[in-house]
Scaffold this motif. Structure first.
Motif, PDB file in Angstrom:
ATOM      1  N   LYS A 138       0.833  -1.200   0.000  1.00 57.30           N
ATOM      2  CA  LYS A 138       0.000   0.000   0.000  1.00 57.30           C
ATOM      3  C   LYS A 138       0.871   1.255   0.000  1.00 57.30           C
ATOM      4  O   LYS A 138       1.960   1.262   0.568  1.00 57.30           O
ATOM      5  N   VAL A 139       0.372   2.321  -0.652  1.00 63.65           N
ATOM      6  CA  VAL A 139       1.079   3.600  -0.689  1.00 63.65           C
ATOM      7  C   VAL A 139       0.837   4.322   0.621  1.00 63.65           C
ATOM      8  O   VAL A 139      -0.304   4.509   1.047  1.00 63.65           O
ATOM      9  N   THR A 140       1.922   4.751   1.260  1.00 61.92           N
ATOM     10  CA  THR A 140       1.811   5.458   2.536  1.00 61.92           C
ATOM     11  C   THR A 140       1.903   6.964   2.308  1.00 61.92           C
ATOM     12  O   THR A 140       2.322   7.422   1.234  1.00 61.92           O
ATOM     13  N   ILE A 141       1.540   7.715   3.326  1.00 63.59           N
ATOM     14  CA  ILE A 141       1.657   9.178   3.265  1.00 63.59           C
ATOM     15  C   ILE A 141       3.112   9.585   3.051  1.00 63.59           C
ATOM     16  O   ILE A 141       3.409  10.496   2.280  1.00 63.59           O
ATOM     17  N   THR A 142       4.028   8.908   3.702  1.00 64.21           N
ATOM     18  CA  THR A 142       5.458   9.200   3.552  1.00 64.21           C
ATOM     19  C   THR A 142       5.895   9.028   2.098  1.00 64.21           C
ATOM     20  O   THR A 142       6.618   9.872   1.549  1.00 64.21           O
ATOM     21  N   GLN A 143       5.445   7.950   1.476  1.00 60.66           N
ATOM     22  CA  GLN A 143       5.794   7.715   0.066  1.00 60.66           C
ATOM     23  C   GLN A 143       5.202   8.798  -0.833  1.00 60.66           C
ATOM     24  O   GLN A 143       5.857   9.262  -1.771  1.00 60.66           O
ATOM     25  N   PHE A 144       3.966   9.205  -0.535  1.00 62.18           N
ATOM     26  CA  PHE A 144       3.336  10.258  -1.324  1.00 62.18           C
ATOM     27  C   PHE A 144       4.094  11.577  -1.169  1.00 62.18           C
ATOM     28  O   PHE A 144       4.317  12.295  -2.142  1.00 62.18           O
ATOM     29  N   ASN A 145       4.507  11.900   0.068  1.00 62.01           N
ATOM     30  CA  ASN A 145       5.272  13.130   0.314  1.00 62.01           C
ATOM     31  C   ASN A 145       6.606  13.119  -0.431  1.00 62.01           C
ATOM     32  O   ASN A 145       7.030  14.132  -0.991  1.00 62.01           O
ATOM     33  N   GLU A 146       7.266  11.973  -0.442  1.00 61.33           N
ATOM     34  CA  GLU A 146       8.533  11.846  -1.178  1.00 61.33           C
ATOM     35  C   GLU A 146       8.299  12.034  -2.677  1.00 61.33           C
ATOM     36  O   GLU A 146       9.084  12.689  -3.361  1.00 61.33           O
TER      37      GLU A 146
END
Length: 195
Positions: A138-146
């Protein structure tokens, strides 16, 4: 003899008066220059931050993540999305450390180099074109921010390559020249230098 002494006294008096007048003129002229430079610096520094160019864009961003096993893409672990969004980049100057010198008819303005001041994304404009998520990844918020930071850096670099900072510099010099001309009572040759 008395006549010579009288002539010397008159000549000395005239020289003293001329010297006093010259010193008074020189000092008052220098005071006016100092006041003008101080006022000009204060007025420009008061602006603090000057945005001189705006770059509007629409971009398409693609994100993909999957589980990797020694260089092999593990099946059913890929999560990805493609989105479009609008944004706005502003570039200009930090004027708080601006320095001004006045030499005869020339004003030298020393500025920091132009830079990107702000970068805003219009989140209401975001549209998802394609998306698929794996239950195993799953895509996490951290990955989206990066992802967002990486996209922002790429867009900023693209804007710089297209001449964003050059336009910011040209527009800033025009603005500051016009401001100086409005604040001074005569025409000066204005030179710009950068730290």
């Amino acid at each position: 003899m008395k006549m010579i002494k009288k002539t010397v006294k008159i000549a000395t008096l005239i020289c003293a008066l001329l010297l006093t007048a010259y010193i008074t003129y020189f000092l008052s002229n220098n005071q006016n220059q100092t006041i003008n430079v101080t006022v000009l610096e204060a007025k420009i520094q008061e602006i603090s931050e000057l945005a001189t160019v705006e770059y509007n864009y629409t971009d398409l961003g693609k994100y993909e993540n999957y589980t990797d096993f020694y260089g092999w893409k593990v099946p059913f672990t890929t999560s990805k999305f493609i989105i479009t969004y609008d944004g706005k980049i502003k570039a200009g100057f930090d004027l708080t450390s601006t320095e001004i010198t006045l030499n005869d008819e020339t004003i030298t303005v020393i500025l920091d180099n132009p830079k990107i001041i702000s970068h805003e994304i219009d989140y209401d404009s975001m549209q998802v074109i394609d998306e698929s998520y794996s239950i195993f990844n799953k895509v996490t918020i951290t990955q989206f921010n990066e992802f967002y930071k990486e996209q922002a850096q790429q867009i900023e670099q693209k804007a710089i390559d297209k001449g964003l900072l050059i336009s910011a510099k040209e527009n800033g010099e025009k603005f500051i020249s016009n401001l100086i001309n409005q604040l001074t009572d005569k025409e000066y040759n204005i030179i710009f230098r950068y730290k």
